[in-house]
Design a protein around this motif. Structure first.
Motif, PDB file in Angstrom:
ATOM      1  N   TRP A 116      -2.525   0.540  -4.451  1.00  0.00           N
ATOM      2  CA  TRP A 116      -3.717  -0.282  -4.226  1.00  0.00           C
ATOM      3  C   TRP A 116      -4.030  -1.175  -5.418  1.00  0.00           C
ATOM      4  O   TRP A 116      -4.492  -2.308  -5.248  1.00  0.00           O
ATOM      5  CB  TRP A 116      -4.903   0.630  -3.897  1.00  0.00           C
ATOM      6  CG  TRP A 116      -4.729   1.344  -2.601  1.00  0.00           C
ATOM      7  CD1 TRP A 116      -4.516   2.679  -2.415  1.00  0.00           C
ATOM      8  CD2 TRP A 116      -4.699   0.752  -1.299  1.00  0.00           C
ATOM      9  NE1 TRP A 116      -4.361   2.969  -1.080  1.00  0.00           N
ATOM     10  CE2 TRP A 116      -4.470   1.805  -0.371  1.00  0.00           C
ATOM     11  CE3 TRP A 116      -4.841  -0.546  -0.826  1.00  0.00           C
ATOM     12  CZ2 TRP A 116      -4.393   1.585   0.998  1.00  0.00           C
ATOM     13  CZ3 TRP A 116      -4.754  -0.775   0.538  1.00  0.00           C
ATOM     14  CH2 TRP A 116      -4.537   0.283   1.440  1.00  0.00           C
ATOM     15  N   VAL A 117      -3.800  -0.674  -6.610  1.00  0.00           N
ATOM     16  CA  VAL A 117      -3.997  -1.521  -7.797  1.00  0.00           C
ATOM     17  C   VAL A 117      -3.006  -2.671  -7.781  1.00  0.00           C
ATOM     18  O   VAL A 117      -3.350  -3.818  -8.105  1.00  0.00           O
ATOM     19  CB  VAL A 117      -3.846  -0.680  -9.077  1.00  0.00           C
ATOM     20  CG1 VAL A 117      -3.926  -1.572 -10.318  1.00  0.00           C
ATOM     21  CG2 VAL A 117      -4.912   0.401  -9.145  1.00  0.00           C
ATOM     22  N   ARG A 118      -1.764  -2.398  -7.397  1.00  0.00           N
ATOM     23  CA  ARG A 118      -0.754  -3.453  -7.322  1.00  0.00           C
ATOM     24  C   ARG A 118      -1.127  -4.503  -6.283  1.00  0.00           C
ATOM     25  O   ARG A 118      -0.988  -5.705  -6.522  1.00  0.00           O
ATOM     26  CB  ARG A 118       0.606  -2.843  -7.006  1.00  0.00           C
ATOM     27  CG  ARG A 118       1.724  -3.892  -6.948  1.00  0.00           C
ATOM     28  CD  ARG A 118       3.099  -3.256  -6.907  1.00  0.00           C
ATOM     29  NE  ARG A 118       3.295  -2.449  -5.720  1.00  0.00           N
ATOM     30  CZ  ARG A 118       3.371  -1.125  -5.717  1.00  0.00           C
ATOM     31  NH1 ARG A 118       3.261  -0.439  -6.853  1.00  0.00           N
ATOM     32  NH2 ARG A 118       3.557  -0.441  -4.596  1.00  0.00           N
ATOM     33  N   VAL A 119      -1.608  -4.063  -5.125  1.00  0.00           N
ATOM     34  CA  VAL A 119      -2.002  -5.011  -4.074  1.00  0.00           C
ATOM     35  C   VAL A 119      -3.163  -5.883  -4.552  1.00  0.00           C
ATOM     36  O   VAL A 119      -3.176  -7.108  -4.338  1.00  0.00           O
ATOM     37  CB  VAL A 119      -2.383  -4.253  -2.789  1.00  0.00           C
ATOM     38  CG1 VAL A 119      -3.027  -5.203  -1.775  1.00  0.00           C
ATOM     39  CG2 VAL A 119      -1.157  -3.598  -2.175  1.00  0.00           C
ATOM     40  N   ALA A 120      -4.155  -5.275  -5.218  1.00  0.00           N
ATOM     41  CA  ALA A 120      -5.294  -6.043  -5.724  1.00  0.00           C
ATOM     42  C   ALA A 120      -4.850  -7.059  -6.779  1.00  0.00           C
ATOM     43  O   ALA A 120      -5.305  -8.207  -6.785  1.00  0.00           O
ATOM     44  CB  ALA A 120      -6.346  -5.093  -6.307  1.00  0.00           C
ATOM     45  N   THR A 121      -3.955  -6.635  -7.660  1.00  0.00           N
ATOM     46  CA  THR A 121      -3.446  -7.546  -8.689  1.00  0.00           C
ATOM     47  C   THR A 121      -2.665  -8.691  -8.060  1.00  0.00           C
ATOM     48  O   THR A 121      -2.808  -9.857  -8.458  1.00  0.00           O
ATOM     49  CB  THR A 121      -2.540  -6.786  -9.676  1.00  0.00           C
ATOM     50  OG1 THR A 121      -3.274  -5.695 -10.242  1.00  0.00           O
ATOM     51  CG2 THR A 121      -2.061  -7.703 -10.787  1.00  0.00           C
ATOM     52  N   GLN A 122      -1.845  -8.386  -7.066  1.00  0.00           N
ATOM     53  CA  GLN A 122      -1.074  -9.421  -6.394  1.00  0.00           C
ATOM     54  C   GLN A 122      -1.981 -10.406  -5.659  1.00  0.00           C
ATOM     55  O   GLN A 122      -1.704 -11.603  -5.642  1.00  0.00           O
ATOM     56  CB  GLN A 122      -0.079  -8.782  -5.427  1.00  0.00           C
ATOM     57  CG  GLN A 122       1.070  -8.063  -6.120  1.00  0.00           C
ATOM     58  CD  GLN A 122       1.964  -7.322  -5.150  1.00  0.00           C
ATOM     59  OE1 GLN A 122       1.522  -6.885  -4.092  1.00  0.00           O
ATOM     60  NE2 GLN A 122       3.231  -7.159  -5.505  1.00  0.00           N
ATOM     61  N   CYS A 123      -3.068  -9.906  -5.070  1.00  0.00           N
ATOM     62  CA  CYS A 123      -4.017 -10.803  -4.400  1.00  0.00           C
ATOM     63  C   CYS A 123      -4.671 -11.750  -5.410  1.00  0.00           C
ATOM     64  O   CYS A 123      -4.844 -12.949  -5.144  1.00  0.00           O
ATOM     65  CB  CYS A 123      -5.087  -9.993  -3.664  1.00  0.00           C
ATOM     66  SG  CYS A 123      -4.488  -9.126  -2.195  1.00  0.00           S
ATOM     67  N   GLY A 124      -5.034 -11.211  -6.585  1.00  0.00           N
ATOM     68  CA  GLY A 124      -5.612 -12.056  -7.623  1.00  0.00           C
ATOM     69  C   GLY A 124      -4.637 -13.121  -8.112  1.00  0.00           C
ATOM     70  O   GLY A 124      -5.008 -14.288  -8.294  1.00  0.00           O
ATOM     71  N   LEU A 125      -3.390 -12.738  -8.313  1.00  0.00           N
ATOM     72  CA  LEU A 125      -2.375 -13.694  -8.729  1.00  0.00           C
ATOM     73  C   LEU A 125      -2.152 -14.753  -7.659  1.00  0.00           C
ATOM     74  O   LEU A 125      -1.987 -15.948  -7.966  1.00  0.00           O
ATOM     75  CB  LEU A 125      -1.057 -12.966  -9.020  1.00  0.00           C
ATOM     76  CG  LEU A 125      -1.026 -12.070 -10.259  1.00  0.00           C
ATOM     77  CD1 LEU A 125       0.251 -11.247 -10.294  1.00  0.00           C
ATOM     78  CD2 LEU A 125      -1.159 -12.896 -11.532  1.00  0.00           C
ATOM     79  N   LEU A 126      -2.152 -14.319  -6.397  1.00  0.00           N
ATOM     80  CA  LEU A 126      -1.930 -15.257  -5.306  1.00  0.00           C
ATOM     81  C   LEU A 126      -3.060 -16.276  -5.202  1.00  0.00           C
ATOM     82  O   LEU A 126      -2.821 -17.465  -4.965  1.00  0.00           O
ATOM     83  CB  LEU A 126      -1.788 -14.499  -3.986  1.00  0.00           C
ATOM     84  CG  LEU A 126      -1.386 -15.327  -2.759  1.00  0.00           C
ATOM     85  CD1 LEU A 126      -0.032 -15.982  -2.979  1.00  0.00           C
ATOM     86  CD2 LEU A 126      -1.365 -14.458  -1.508  1.00  0.00           C
TER      87      LEU A 126
END
Length: 214
Positions: free
Chosen positions: A19-29
């Protein structure tokens, strides 16, 4: 800077929980997908002379930055421009290198760890050779894109920067041709930019071809 930060974020993504990875990827996107003009509007507000958050924060920390202009001096201008360009380019590098890192065989890493290889040795002798083709492609694209930087510099110049002291190749060619009407010199500068791009990217292309042959 873009490549180093992107590689660091990609390595962190491999160690994050789902979930942390998904949140980070959403922020980067979101940072990557934001239009350049919209992003620059935010950055101009952050470094605004009168109402900028950066000046307010530095003043609160004890500095004398009230009314300080970050775009009047070439050094501080390029520092702001560097932050903008890197911030907008890092997501692509991070996503691409993370995709490459997911292709590194886990059994090979485990075998190296059992044999006594440290984390640094595993990274240098297992991970990097495995993702070397991806690294070369990303480096090649970053060199080309960095030479083509225009919008960020032009918008910051319009926001208060001194044009003659803060031009890059793209804005210099634009100033000569469109504003100055000196199309001959602008064309010569454009050809120089093309030649420079070929010279800087030729070693990467050669390494990529050699990697494919091996």
């Amino acid at each position: 800077m873009t490549f180093a930060i992107g590689l660091g974020i990609a390595l962190l993504l491999t160690r994050m929980s789902r979930w942390v990875r998904v949140a980070t990827q959403c922020g980067l996107l979101l940072a990557w997908a934001m239009p350049v003009v919209a992003a620059l509007t935010v950055w101009q507000f952050l470094f605004d002379t009168e109402y900028g958050v950066v000046n307010w924060l530095l003043t609160e920390l004890g500095g004398d930055f009230r009314g300080h202009s970050w775009l009047q001096e070439p050094l501080s201008f390029f520092a702001v421009a560097t932050m903008v360009v890197v911030w907008m380019s890092v997501p692509f590098v991070a996503f691409t290198l993370y995709a490459g890192l997911t292709q590194v065989p886990d059994d090979v890493l485990e075998a190296a760890e059992i044999d006594g290889a440290s984390a640094r040795q595993r990274f240098a002798h297992v991970v990097l050779p495995t993702i070397r083709p991806v690294l070369l492609v990303v480096l090649l694209l970053q060199v080309i894109w960095d030479l083509r930087v225009f919008t960020q510099i032009y918008a910051l110049q319009k926001a208060g920067g001194i044009t003659r002291d803060t031009n890059l190749l793209g804005t210099y060619i634009y100033t000569l041709g469109i504003k100055g009407g000196d199309f001959g010199t602008a064309a010569a500068a454009a050809m120089f930019m093309l030649a420079l791009t070929v010279v800087l990217t030729a070693p990467y292309v050669r390494m990529m071809l050699k990697t494919e042959e091996d």
